[in-house]
Design a protein around this motif. Structure first.
Motif, PDB file in Angstrom:
ATOM      1  N   LYS A 199       0.866  -1.265  -0.028  1.00 35.35           N
ATOM      2  CA  LYS A 199      -0.043   0.076  -0.061  1.00 35.35           C
ATOM      3  C   LYS A 199       0.759   1.285   0.027  1.00 35.35           C
ATOM      4  O   LYS A 199       0.705   2.151  -0.695  1.00 35.35           O
ATOM      5  CB  LYS A 199      -0.815  -0.190   1.022  1.00 35.35           C
ATOM      6  N   ARG A 200       1.857   1.384   0.632  1.00 36.76           N
ATOM      7  CA  ARG A 200       2.829   2.520   0.699  1.00 36.76           C
ATOM      8  C   ARG A 200       3.330   2.826  -0.565  1.00 36.76           C
ATOM      9  O   ARG A 200       3.743   3.902  -1.018  1.00 36.76           O
ATOM     10  CB  ARG A 200       3.869   2.555   1.966  1.00 36.76           C
ATOM     11  N   HIS A 215       1.059   4.616  -2.595  1.00 35.02           N
ATOM     12  CA  HIS A 215       0.782   5.883  -2.337  1.00 35.02           C
ATOM     13  C   HIS A 215       2.073   6.843  -2.749  1.00 35.02           C
ATOM     14  O   HIS A 215       1.782   7.978  -3.253  1.00 35.02           O
ATOM     15  CB  HIS A 215       0.743   6.003  -0.769  1.00 35.02           C
TER      16      HIS A 215
END
Length: 294
Positions: free
Chosen positions: A150-151, A154
């Motif tokens: 997820k990071r 982002h």
């Protein structure tokens, strides 16, 4: 999104501007309450969208161990001026900044170096480039290569969005909704907005690209033979726990898992994190001094 536990500086912690031959860097410096410095100093580097304030909760405890401790904003982060050249924000270029900081702040003494998340990738460059012999090296919630999951998504969003829409859009479209959903208090929300909008857009976009594209340099770091610690929260949602464990084993490094913490142990479990750092630093200093004596 992790936020500092408090924004008021504890006793013994003061804002500083560190002048180096690579420019000025904004910092928070912590000194022992007694004023007596008995041990080697330490420099702490924040993550991609963080700043020196992410270490507020650990600075006083770290300094009480008898050392000067410096938490800094990287080039283009928050209160450290940036440049318009994207090349100034590669991990290698930022690592050279760290070398300059270590040589200025250390004043001839070995310096302990800690890098959180993206700051760990930057710190690794400084350790490998050979310009500075560090007393120890700590990867905090950081990994061997580009971040995943997820990071990583982002970071890629930041890389695409900042050049097209700017930081104000990034705040309203990404950071603000996340902070509101997490129930962040109004005063900290205002700080987070100010911090994000103070970043160099060029710098943040390039660093976001770096955090997902960095190659694995574990073998090169292992050859440096600097005492190394891998420290991460048990619920880290950055680099997977098994990845950080494997990296620690490959480096022959100490490995500490901080109970209850996620990606920002210095914010989420400051006392446990500070205790682990102090213990590691003391052991590294003892080992170095013993080696010199033989």
């Amino acid at each position: 999104m992790s936020t500092p536990r408090f924004l008021h500086l504890p006793p013994g912690v003061t804002p500083r501007k560190i002048e180096t031959d690579r420019g000025m860097f904004a910092a928070l410096e912590a000194l022992p309450a007694t004023g007596v410095v008995e041990r080697w100093p330490a420099i702490l580097l924040p993550g991609l969208t963080g700043s020196k304030e992410d270490f507020i909760a650990v600075l006083q405890t770290l300094a009480l161990s008898g050392r000067r401790v410096l938490a800094v904003d990287l080039r283009g982060q928050y209160e450290t001026p940036g440049l318009d050249d994207p090349a100034a924000y590669t991990c290698a270029a930022l690592g050279a900044d760290v070398d300059a900081l270590a040589q200025r702040f250390g004043d001839g003494e070995p310096v302990h170096l800690v890098g959180h998340s993206f700051g760990g990738l930057v710190a690794r460059e400084a350790a490998i480039d050979g310009r500075t012999k560090f007393a120890s090296f700590t990867l905090m919630g950081s990994g061997p290569a580009g971040i995943t999951g997820k990071r990583a998504g982002h970071a890629r969003w930041l890389t695409r969005t900042i050049p097209l829409s700017g930081l104000e859009h990034v705040w309203h479209a990404g950071f603000e909704p996340e902070a509101l959903a997490a129930g962040v208090p109004d005063d900290i929300l205002a700080f987070l907005r100010q911090r994000l909008l103070s970043n160099s857009p060029t710098g943040l976009a390039r660093m976001a690209d770096e955090v997902v594209s960095m190659r694995d340099r574990t073998e090169e770091l292992r050859q440096i033979e600097v005492p190394t610690l891998v420290l991460y929260g048990e619920h880290d949602d950055g680099w997977p726990a098994e990845t950080q464990q494997e990296m620690a084993a490959a480096l022959g490094a100490d490995c500490v898992v901080v109970p209850g913490a996620a990606h920002s142990p210095a914010v989420e479990a400051p006392e446990t994190t500070a205790a682990a750092l102090v213990r590691f630093w003391n052991e590294a200093e003892s080992h170095t001094l013993d080696t010199r004596a033989t």
